[in-house]
Design a protein around this motif. Structure first.
Motif, PDB file in Angstrom:
ATOM      1  N   UNK A  85     -18.184 -45.445 -50.038  1.00 16.04           N
ATOM      2  CA  UNK A  85     -19.487 -45.862 -49.797  1.00 16.04           C
ATOM      3  C   UNK A  85     -19.617 -46.897 -48.898  1.00 16.04           C
ATOM      4  N   UNK A  86     -20.122 -46.344 -47.613  1.00 18.75           N
ATOM      5  CA  UNK A  86     -20.080 -47.243 -46.274  1.00 18.75           C
ATOM      6  C   UNK A  86     -21.125 -47.246 -45.542  1.00 18.75           C
ATOM      7  N   UNK A  87     -21.089 -48.220 -44.941  1.00 17.80           N
ATOM      8  CA  UNK A  87     -22.282 -48.407 -43.919  1.00 17.80           C
ATOM      9  C   UNK A  87     -22.044 -47.561 -42.545  1.00 17.80           C
ATOM     10  N   UNK A  88     -22.846 -46.833 -41.951  1.00 14.43           N
ATOM     11  CA  UNK A  88     -22.684 -46.114 -40.689  1.00 14.43           C
ATOM     12  C   UNK A  88     -23.994 -46.308 -40.014  1.00 14.43           C
ATOM     13  N   UNK A  89     -24.013 -47.256 -39.077  1.00 13.61           N
ATOM     14  CA  UNK A  89     -25.267 -47.722 -38.203  1.00 13.61           C
ATOM     15  C   UNK A  89     -26.215 -48.044 -39.519  1.00 13.61           C
ATOM     16  N   UNK A  90     -27.695 -47.435 -39.445  1.00 12.66           N
ATOM     17  CA  UNK A  90     -28.502 -47.699 -40.391  1.00 12.66           C
ATOM     18  C   UNK A  90     -28.376 -47.024 -41.714  1.00 12.66           C
ATOM     19  N   UNK A 102     -25.312 -38.706 -46.055  1.00  8.68           N
ATOM     20  CA  UNK A 102     -25.761 -39.913 -45.157  1.00  8.68           C
ATOM     21  C   UNK A 102     -27.101 -40.257 -45.675  1.00  8.68           C
ATOM     22  N   UNK A 103     -27.273 -41.278 -46.328  1.00 11.09           N
ATOM     23  CA  UNK A 103     -28.651 -41.700 -46.982  1.00 11.09           C
ATOM     24  C   UNK A 103     -29.041 -42.901 -46.044  1.00 11.09           C
ATOM     25  N   UNK A 104     -30.561 -42.728 -45.417  1.00  7.29           N
ATOM     26  CA  UNK A 104     -30.994 -43.771 -44.629  1.00  7.29           C
ATOM     27  C   UNK A 104     -32.144 -44.574 -45.450  1.00  7.29           C
ATOM     28  N   UNK A 105     -32.309 -45.636 -45.532  1.00  5.99           N
ATOM     29  CA  UNK A 105     -33.354 -46.171 -46.296  1.00  5.99           C
ATOM     30  C   UNK A 105     -33.090 -47.716 -46.867  1.00  5.99           C
TER      31      UNK A 105
END
Length: 114
Positions: A85-90, A102-105
């Protein structure tokens, strides 16, 4: 996610029909968490049912999906584990036996029951 070891937690289901996106888990709980108890006979870890909730979702992109189900020794089915579970940009990228998304929010939070 303090007090939870996601890498050995089992995904029981994924709800993505509307916002929020929810991963239903049989989560590995470590001694730092308030719901921790000694593992039951035959268990290596303490498990608790819970949900990894991604609120205020603005965008979801499945990189790949795997519809396989796995059966454990007690004949319970799951979708596998969460490998990362990592961050990639936003966006947050969740990867596991069930696929990659990829989940944005807003940042996810974990809700556990004893």
């Amino acid at each position: 996610m303090a007090g939870v070891y996601l890498e050995d937690s089992y995904v029981l289901g994924i709800s993505e029909s509307s916002e929020p996106v929810v991963f239903y888990l049989d989560a590995v709980v470590t001694p730092e968490h308030s719901v921790y108890r000694s593992p039951r006979p035959g268990e290596h870890y303490c498990y608790a049912h819970g949900s990894l909730v991604f609120p205020d979702v603005t965008h979801v992109v499945w990189v790949n999906r795997n519809g396989s189900h796995y059966t454990d020794a007690s004949r319970d089915e799951d979708l596998g584990i969460i490998d990362a579970l990592t961050m990639d940009g936003g966006a947050i990228v969740a990867v596991g036996d069930w696929g990659a998304v990829r989940i944005s929010g807003a940042q996810p939070h974990l809700e556990l029951s004893e």
